[in-house]
Design an enzyme around this catalytic site. Structure first.
Site, mmCIF file in Angstrom:
data_model
loop_
_atom_site.group_PDB
_atom_site.id
_atom_site.type_symbol
_atom_site.label_atom_id
_atom_site.label_comp_id
_atom_site.label_asym_id
_atom_site.label_seq_id
_atom_site.Cartn_x
_atom_site.Cartn_y
_atom_site.Cartn_z
ATOM 1 N N LYS A 203 0.855 -1.201 0.000
ATOM 2 C CA LYS A 203 0.000 0.000 0.000
ATOM 3 C C LYS A 203 0.885 1.243 0.000
ATOM 4 O O LYS A 203 1.524 1.545 0.993
ATOM 5 C CB LYS A 203 -0.918 0.049 1.226
ATOM 6 C CG LYS A 203 -1.981 1.141 1.039
ATOM 7 C CD LYS A 203 -2.621 1.614 2.303
ATOM 8 C CE LYS A 203 -1.907 2.743 2.975
ATOM 9 N NZ LYS A 203 -1.825 4.014 2.206
ATOM 10 N N GLU B 110 10.628 1.240 9.890
ATOM 11 C CA GLU B 110 11.628 2.247 9.483
ATOM 12 C C GLU B 110 10.955 3.595 9.675
ATOM 13 O O GLU B 110 10.090 3.978 8.895
ATOM 14 C CB GLU B 110 12.001 2.060 8.005
ATOM 15 C CG GLU B 110 12.621 0.725 7.645
ATOM 16 C CD GLU B 110 14.047 0.590 8.147
ATOM 17 O OE1 GLU B 110 14.683 1.613 8.455
ATOM 18 O OE2 GLU B 110 14.517 -0.561 8.270
ATOM 19 N N CYS C 220 14.061 10.933 5.637
ATOM 20 C CA CYS C 220 14.191 10.469 7.025
ATOM 21 C C CYS C 220 15.589 10.728 7.557
ATOM 22 O O CYS C 220 15.770 10.999 8.733
ATOM 23 C CB CYS C 220 13.857 8.988 7.102
ATOM 24 S SG CYS C 220 14.901 7.961 6.056
ATOM 25 N N GLU D 163 10.166 16.137 14.092
ATOM 26 C CA GLU D 163 10.605 15.959 12.704
ATOM 27 C C GLU D 163 9.695 16.812 11.824
ATOM 28 O O GLU D 163 8.493 16.547 11.749
ATOM 29 C CB GLU D 163 10.496 14.479 12.304
ATOM 30 C CG GLU D 163 11.005 14.217 10.907
ATOM 31 C CD GLU D 163 10.753 12.791 10.442
ATOM 32 O OE1 GLU D 163 9.646 12.265 10.675
ATOM 33 O OE2 GLU D 163 11.658 12.202 9.839
#
Ligand code: NAD
Length: 509
Positions: free
Chosen positions: A190, A265, A299, A398
């Site tokens: 997905k 992750e 990331c 973040e």
């Protein structure tokens, strides 16, 4: 100041008008599912329409993957046959690299030259690389004593759910699909509901290349609907998720019902430590690249830049001057360095961090506004702020954008403490010309990957993943074997064995 780029001369390709699921190798008809408009972040025009898959549609996709794993040929194919098919997948991706890069660019706003030049060969090679690992995978043997031999072999785990983010849709999807199927698993992928285009085409092309139906299935839709149904489906054996930390926690909870194997992750807020004896020019370019590459949406971004006081003023001033020269513009244009943010909600969240920075006492050094000259599109000026301390939200959260936060430190100890004072632990950067110092500091930073005197290098065989809330598990050579295979220990006697005569009336001796 950055200027809008001139109209692009990039070759255009057909954009499918509807994105639906791909199950058993077939693109599904539209059906009555909830529809979402997929928008080009460069001009806010409609690109295509995504038809969301509900729990029933997800079930259909999982059943297909289940059948392909339980009774289909894929897990049982000779390695040589699998290798040939994976090679065909690789070649097909390379043959369609221009088209795939174009679709990815339209959807994400990442500059086309970057996807075409830096990412496409890696995406194709992921299939070769994963197959190389599967092809050379060997077992282990143990012999505790002369009487018994134990063999360890690796089996595929089963059906994987692969949930992928929007910041690099094809790279991150292929990085998981390739090892998953190379070891004989099947999957349902997905992609993010914001960027479904390129992965849809990629899965189509994999089938055109000869992948048997059911091995890779695709579903589409929001995380809370399609993603949640997939992660908790009883037919799924393992869940590999790449995305935000908050979502990762939800996925882990959803997968815990069936005790599924979970690989995460997740996000980062990586410290980029620049010591006073660093090569100034290299550290400057490296710091710019590690926060502004991929439109800042990555990331492993070095988003907290820690500079030692004696060089801080000079370094920050030089950084700001370079930021002013960065070309923001149309992602199809060859001279664009930063394109638009990927979608409206993200763009608005990024902008909100400018006010958050001010509220927390940070100084806006450059940027901090919408990029001028654009009537449409989610263009944000590359931004740098100076934080009062590491507690400011621009140091904790973040932001996932071209948004750099500076902190100034005096001692190495202080830099290490600041680097480690974070919920995250994905990457750490160190710049110094003193190798001993570099090694000493690097071994005390709690992060999965440390980069010394370089901005961003991914050694694909080495483990990649996070300490703390940056994830669970590792990609890379050993990490993919651990995640996508189950070791099976088989023990056999090497001669006649004497067993306790249980139930015979004889006393045990
Ligand atoms: P996200 O967490 O919002 O979404 C990722 C995927 O999960 C999407 O497909 C989404 O639809 C799905 N999802 C969302 N909620 C779900 C739920 N409740 N159940 C199941 N699926 C759900 O992440 P994003 O905003 O797409 O991506 C950005 C994040 O990804 C950043 O935090 C970034 O650091 C992280 N990231 C990590 C790595 C890495 O390798 N560590 C790589 C790239 C991106």
């Amino acid at each position: 100041m950055p200027q809008p780029s001139p109209a692009s001369a990039a070759t255009s390709f057909h954009v499918p008008s509807l994105i639906t699921r791909i199950v058993d190798g077939r693109v599904a008809a539209a059906g009555a599912g909830h529809q979402m408009r997929i928008v080009n972040p460069a001009d806010e025009s409609a690109l295509t329409v995504l038809v969301e898959d509900d729990a029933a549609a997800v079930d259909e996709a999982v059943r297909s993957a289940r059948a392909a794993f339980d009774t289909g040929p894929w897990p049982r194919l000779p390695l040589a046959t699998k290798r040939r098919i994976m090679g065909q997948v690789r070649d097909t991706i390379l043959a369609h690299a221009e088209e795939l890069a174009y679709l990815d660019c339209l959807d994400t706003g990442i500059p086309l030259w970057d996807i075409r030049g830096r990412k496409m060969s890696r995406i194709a090679d992921n299939f070769q690389f994963a197959m190389d690992i599967a092809n050379t995978l060997s077992g282990e043997t143990y012999q505790q004593n002369e009487q018994y031999l134990s063999l360890v072999t690796h089996s595929p785990v089963g059906v994987a759910a692969i949930l992928a983010p929007w910041n690099s849709p094809m790279s991150l999807a292929s990085m998981q699909i390739a090892p998953c199927i190379a070891f004989g698993n099947t999957c349902v992928i997905k992609p993010s509901e914001f960027t479904p285009l390129s992965v849809f085409r990629l899965v189509q092309l994999m089938h055109e290349a000869g992948l048997p139906p059911g091995v890779v299935n695709l579903v589409n839709g929001r995380g809370t609907v399609t993603g949640a149904a997939l992660a908790s489906h009883p037919g799924i054996d393992l869940v590999k998720f790449t995305g935000g930390t908050a979502t990762g926690k939800r996925i882990m909870a959803a997968a815990s019902g069936g005790l599924k194997k979970v690989g995460l992750e997740l996000g980062g807020k990586s410290a980029n430590i620049i010591l006073e004896d660093a090569n100034f020019d290299a550290a400057l370019t490296g710091a710019l690249l590690s926060i502004f590459s991929n439109n800042g949406q990555q990331c492993l971004a070095g988003s907290r830049i820690l500079v030692q006081r004696p060089i801080a003023d000079r370094f920050i001033a030089a950084f700001v001057e370079r930021v002013k020269q960065i070309k923001v513009g149309d992602p199809l244009a060859p001279d664009t360095e930063i394109g638009p943010m990927a979608f409206r909600e993200h763009y608005e969240r990024v902008l909100s961090y400018v006010d958050i920075a001010r509220e927390d006492g940070a100084q806006i050094l450059v940027g901090g506004t919408r990029a001028p000259g654009f009537d449409k599109g989610y263009y944000f000026l590359p931004t740098a702020v100076l934080a009062p301390d590491n507690q400011a939200r621009v140091c904790r959260d973040e932001i996932f954008a071209p948004f750099a936060t500076f902190l100034i430190f005096d001692t190495e100890e202080e830099a290490i403490a600041i680097a480690n004072d974070s919920d995250f632990g994905l990457v750490g950067y160190v710049w110094t010309q003193d190798v001993t110092k570099a090694m000493g500091i690097s071994q005390r930073i709690n992060a999965g990957t440390i980069l010394i005197n370089t901005s961003m290098v991914r050694e694909v065989r080495a483990p990649f993943g996070g300490f703390k809330q940056s994830g669970i598990g590792r990609d890379g050579l050993r990490g993919t074997v651990e995640f996508f295979t189950e070791p099976r220990t088989t023990t056999i006697p090497l001669g006649p064995v004497t067993m306790r005569p249980i139930g015979t009336g004889q006393a045990p001796s």
